[in-house]
Design a protein around this motif. Sequence first.
Motif, PDB file in Angstrom:
ATOM      1  N   LYS A   1       0.839  -1.208   0.000  1.00 50.74           N
ATOM      2  CA  LYS A   1       0.000   0.000   0.000  1.00 50.74           C
ATOM      3  C   LYS A   1       0.865   1.247   0.000  1.00 50.74           C
ATOM      4  N   ARG A   2       1.912   1.232   0.797  1.00 50.99           N
ATOM      5  CA  ARG A   2       2.808   2.387   0.871  1.00 50.99           C
ATOM      6  C   ARG A   2       3.455   2.648  -0.492  1.00 50.99           C
ATOM      7  N   ALA A   3       3.895   1.584  -1.158  1.00 47.66           N
ATOM      8  CA  ALA A   3       4.516   1.726  -2.474  1.00 47.66           C
ATOM      9  C   ALA A   3       3.496   2.222  -3.503  1.00 47.66           C
ATOM     10  N   ALA A   4       2.270   1.708  -3.410  1.00 44.85           N
ATOM     11  CA  ALA A   4       1.230   2.099  -4.374  1.00 44.85           C
ATOM     12  C   ALA A   4       0.879   3.572  -4.233  1.00 44.85           C
ATOM     13  N   ARG A   5       0.878   4.095  -3.000  1.00 42.10           N
ATOM     14  CA  ARG A   5       0.525   5.502  -2.792  1.00 42.10           C
ATOM     15  C   ARG A   5       1.543   6.448  -3.403  1.00 42.10           C
ATOM     16  N   LYS A   6       2.720   5.937  -3.724  1.00 46.35           N
ATOM     17  CA  LYS A   6       3.744   6.784  -4.337  1.00 46.35           C
ATOM     18  C   LYS A   6       3.535   6.926  -5.839  1.00 46.35           C
ATOM     19  N   THR A   7       2.628   6.136  -6.401  1.00 49.02           N
ATOM     20  CA  THR A   7       2.349   6.237  -7.831  1.00 49.02           C
ATOM     21  C   THR A   7       1.112   7.108  -8.051  1.00 49.02           C
ATOM     22  N   ARG A   8       0.993   7.646  -9.221  1.00 44.94           N
ATOM     23  CA  ARG A   8      -0.159   8.496  -9.542  1.00 44.94           C
ATOM     24  C   ARG A   8      -1.459   7.705  -9.445  1.00 44.94           C
ATOM     25  N   LEU A   9      -1.480   6.509 -10.036  1.00 37.79           N
ATOM     26  CA  LEU A   9      -2.678   5.673  -9.991  1.00 37.79           C
ATOM     27  C   LEU A   9      -3.026   5.309  -8.544  1.00 37.79           C
TER      28      LEU A   9
ATOM     29  N   HIS B   1      -6.646   5.775  -3.951  1.00 38.56           N
ATOM     30  CA  HIS B   1      -6.807   6.104  -2.533  1.00 38.56           C
ATOM     31  C   HIS B   1      -7.848   7.217  -2.366  1.00 38.56           C
ATOM     32  N   ALA B   2      -7.805   8.219  -3.229  1.00 33.64           N
ATOM     33  CA  ALA B   2      -8.772   9.327  -3.158  1.00 33.64           C
ATOM     34  C   ALA B   2     -10.186   8.827  -3.443  1.00 33.64           C
ATOM     35  N   VAL B   3     -10.340   7.945  -4.415  1.00 32.40           N
ATOM     36  CA  VAL B   3     -11.659   7.391  -4.736  1.00 32.40           C
ATOM     37  C   VAL B   3     -12.186   6.585  -3.560  1.00 32.40           C
ATOM     38  N   ARG B   4     -11.334   5.788  -2.958  1.00 32.36           N
ATOM     39  CA  ARG B   4     -11.740   4.971  -1.806  1.00 32.36           C
ATOM     40  C   ARG B   4     -12.210   5.859  -0.650  1.00 32.36           C
TER      41      ARG B   4
END
Length: 81
Positions: free
Chosen positions: A51-59, A64-67
């Motif tokens: 999750k931490r790695a994913a938050r560093k990407t634009r997608l 995260h914002a949609v959730r």
Amino acid sequence: MRGLIVPRHLRHHYEMLRDEARRTGDTELLKTIEVIMGERLSMRRMISLAKRAARKTRLGRQLHAVRRHFQKPAATPPADR
């Protein structure tokens, strides 16, 4: 606790806790500290790192914002009248 990621500057504190848990024979605390420090695998830790790695990407930031947008707002207590 098992999803916690320890910053490098705090690692020495966890090493002292690990050594004390080992000395006193507290196996549950020892396992938890080893997972936190990355010395033992844990599914929660792997998910937390992903999750931490994913938050560093634009997608990842967009997802995260949609959730957050679709999460139910916290219940507010009724106002006294």
